[in-house]
Design a protein around this motif. Structure first.
Motif, PDB file in Angstrom:
ATOM      1  N   LYS A 146       0.816  -1.219   0.000  1.00  0.00           N
ATOM      2  CA  LYS A 146       0.000   0.000   0.000  1.00  0.00           C
ATOM      3  C   LYS A 146       0.846   1.264   0.000  1.00  0.00           C
ATOM      4  O   LYS A 146       0.310   2.368   0.094  1.00  0.00           O
ATOM      5  N   TYR A 147       2.172   1.110  -0.100  1.00  0.00           N
ATOM      6  CA  TYR A 147       3.105   2.235  -0.118  1.00  0.00           C
ATOM      7  C   TYR A 147       2.864   3.189   1.050  1.00  0.00           C
ATOM      8  O   TYR A 147       2.588   4.370   0.867  1.00  0.00           O
ATOM      9  N   ARG A 148       2.979   2.632   2.236  1.00  0.00           N
ATOM     10  CA  ARG A 148       2.817   3.447   3.437  1.00  0.00           C
ATOM     11  C   ARG A 148       3.676   2.867   4.558  1.00  0.00           C
ATOM     12  O   ARG A 148       4.132   1.732   4.495  1.00  0.00           O
ATOM     13  N   VAL A 149       3.883   3.683   5.568  1.00  0.00           N
ATOM     14  CA  VAL A 149       4.594   3.253   6.762  1.00  0.00           C
ATOM     15  C   VAL A 149       3.712   3.569   7.955  1.00  0.00           C
ATOM     16  O   VAL A 149       3.155   4.668   8.050  1.00  0.00           O
ATOM     17  N   ILE A 150       3.549   2.601   8.822  1.00  0.00           N
ATOM     18  CA  ILE A 150       2.786   2.788  10.054  1.00  0.00           C
ATOM     19  C   ILE A 150       3.795   2.952  11.190  1.00  0.00           C
ATOM     20  O   ILE A 150       4.660   2.105  11.377  1.00  0.00           O
ATOM     21  N   PHE A 151       3.667   4.054  11.906  1.00  0.00           N
ATOM     22  CA  PHE A 151       4.517   4.309  13.073  1.00  0.00           C
ATOM     23  C   PHE A 151       3.674   4.184  14.324  1.00  0.00           C
ATOM     24  O   PHE A 151       2.538   4.680  14.380  1.00  0.00           O
ATOM     25  N   THR A 152       4.226   3.545  15.318  1.00  0.00           N
ATOM     26  CA  THR A 152       3.582   3.469  16.619  1.00  0.00           C
ATOM     27  C   THR A 152       4.531   4.096  17.631  1.00  0.00           C
ATOM     28  O   THR A 152       5.690   3.711  17.713  1.00  0.00           O
ATOM     29  N   VAL A 153       4.034   5.091  18.359  1.00  0.00           N
ATOM     30  CA  VAL A 153       4.806   5.710  19.436  1.00  0.00           C
ATOM     31  C   VAL A 153       4.168   5.255  20.736  1.00  0.00           C
ATOM     32  O   VAL A 153       3.014   5.581  21.026  1.00  0.00           O
TER      33      VAL A 153
END
Length: 145
Positions: A135-142
């Motif tokens: 999906k050409y995305r990056v998921i960041f979790t803080v």
């Protein structure tokens, strides 16, 4: 070493001229070569340091910094008591992920987000990234600790 303690603000960033190709070559070729096997760790802390040097007070400011840095379009996908999730997408990110010349990572962005959330919310945070190449995305979790 930089002697100036003035924080980076969005107006200053808008006045800079930059090209994505030059940035990508430095980021994905030169820095890993210089930093060696410690590159992911050091890039994460470079991102944290950059966030400390940036003048941010809201989550919207973080989104604007990502845009100005040329990292892509950042949005908040979920906020919980102990974590905040972000999604990074856009044309720039898609081009990076599709380029066979580059072995991309997002450790600097994860570090920046972790520290930015720490500064804005007055909590300790650590950032993690997950690349979704389909999906050409990056998921960041803080995670707030």
């Amino acid at each position: 070493m930089r002697g100036n303690t003035t924080k980076i603000n969005l107006d200053q960033l808008q006045s800079l001229v930059h090209t994505g190709a030059g940035y990508d070559l430095l980021r994905y070729y030169t820095l890993p070569d210089l930093l060696g096997k410690e590159a992911p760790f050091l890039l994460y802390y470079m991102g944290k340091n950059l966030a400390r040097q940036s003048d941010m007070t809201t989550l919207d400011d973080i989104i604007q910094y990502f845009q100005q840095f040329g990292w892509g379009s950042l949005s908040i996908s979920q906020e919980k008591k102990k974590e905040t999730r972000f999604e990074l997408s856009g044309h720039v990110l898609e081009k990076r992920l599709q380029n066979p010349l580059l072995e991309v990572d997002f450790r600097m962005e994860a570090g920046f987000l972790a520290e930015a959330v720490t500064v804005i919310n007055d909590v300790n945070g650590e950032g993690f990234e997950e690349i979704d190449e389909k999906k050409y995305r990056v998921i960041f979790t803080v995670m707030h600790t």
